[in-house]
Design an enzyme around this catalytic site. Structure first.
Site: not given
Ligand code: NDP
Ligand code: 8X3
Length: 249
Positions: A137, A150
């Site tokens: 991220s 985080y």
């Molecule tokens: P979402 O909340 O939309 O999706 C998160 C996913 O992670 C879900 O499929 C959830 O599935 C899964 N997950 C969470 N905890 C667990 C667990 N313990 N075991 C298995 N699966 C798990 O978030 P994003 O798609 O945005 O996030 C995906 C990645 O991208 C993360 O690592 C996040 O930190 C990163 N990211 C996101 C950004 C944003 O702005 N959205 C920016 C930068 C990075 P379930 O709950 O079904 O287990």
């Molecule tokens: C998630 C994006 O900018 O909220 O990694 O940290 S931010």
């Protein structure tokens, strides 16, 4: 220009495939011809996504469970591993944080990535080919107020990416970190615990879509074998830094 290589005959693991970036990535890799193995905790979501993909298998797994990850993922020889599952919890000063939230973030975002790698990397190295993509991220590059733990987990993911290059590089496997800024997914709902508060995060600006991140991942894994796209930082045009977002009102 390199034509994208086909992923026909490849098997891709995507953790966190039940929502957001993971679901979009699974769809993209599937469209490019890969068989996809979808991991998350919510089985119904995975099954619905699998029904859209020509070749998909689903595993209800918690990435925090080292034993289950090791045992279950041993069933496949992966060519592509996307360690995407992750979450943020809370957005406030460190001194007001909840230790149980810190545990969940560290266990999922850091140890979950380690469990994913531990279960799959030896196979990729033995075969001398493949791709490991970790979801970092911009929070792993710039801290921001209230982001504390985080931010620390995403700095750790970046350190793990760099460590992988040193420990396992040069053996045919490529390593990529994809580091997005604000992407509108369920991330902020999970983090803030409330859909209305989450809507405010993206108000009056244009965030990235999960498909934008999937496109970057697809780009990295479809380059010719000699070319390793190492670090991809993706910002919304409206976001200048983790602390500066251009809003239209
Ligand atoms: P979402 O909340 O939309 O999706 C998160 C996913 O992670 C879900 O499929 C959830 O599935 C899964 N997950 C969470 N905890 C667990 C667990 N313990 N075991 C298995 N699966 C798990 O978030 P994003 O798609 O945005 O996030 C995906 C990645 O991208 C993360 O690592 C996040 O930190 C990163 N990211 C996101 C950004 C944003 O702005 N959205 C920016 C930068 C990075 P379930 O709950 O079904 O287990
Ligand atoms: C998630 C994006 O900018 O909220 O990694 O940290 S931010």
């Amino acid at each position: 220009m390199h034509a994208p290589t086909s992923l026909q005959g490849k098997t891709a693991l995507v953790t966190g495939a039940s929502a957001g970036i993971g679901a979009a990535t699974a769809r993209a890799l599937s469209q490019l011809g890969a068989r996809v193995v979808l991991v998350a905790r919510r089985m119904e979501r995975l099954q619905a996504l699998a029904a859209e993909c020509p070749a998909a298998e689903v595993c209800a797994l918690d990435v925090r469970d080292a034993g289950a990850m090791q045992q279950t993922l041993a069933a496949w020889d992966f060519d592509i591993v996307v360690a995407n599952a992750g979450l943020g919890l809370g957005m406030g000063p460190l001194q007001d944080g909840r230790p149980e939230d810190w545990d969940r973030m560290i266990d999922t975002n850091v140890k979950g990535v380690l469990h994913t790698l531990h279960a799959t990397l030896p196979g990729l190295l033995a075969r001398g080919a493949g791709d490991v993509v970790v979801l970092g991220s911009v929070a792993g590059r710039q801290v921001y107020p209230g982001g504390n733990v985080y931010n620390a987990t995403k700095h750790a993911v970046r350190a793990l990416y760099e460590a992988l290059r040193l420990d396992a590089g040069g053996r045919g496997v490529r390593f990529t970190t994809v580091d997005p800024g604000m992407v509108e997914t369920e991330f902020s709902i999970v983090r803030l615990g409330d859909a209305q508060a989450a809507d405010q995060v993206y108000a009056d600006m244009t965030p990235l879509r999960p498909e934008d991140v999937a496109d970057a991942i697809a780009y990295a894994v479809t380059r010719p074998a000699h070319m390793n796209v190492g670090e991809i930082v993706l910002w919304p045009t409206d976001q200048a830094s983790t602390r500066d977002v251009q809003r239209r009102s």
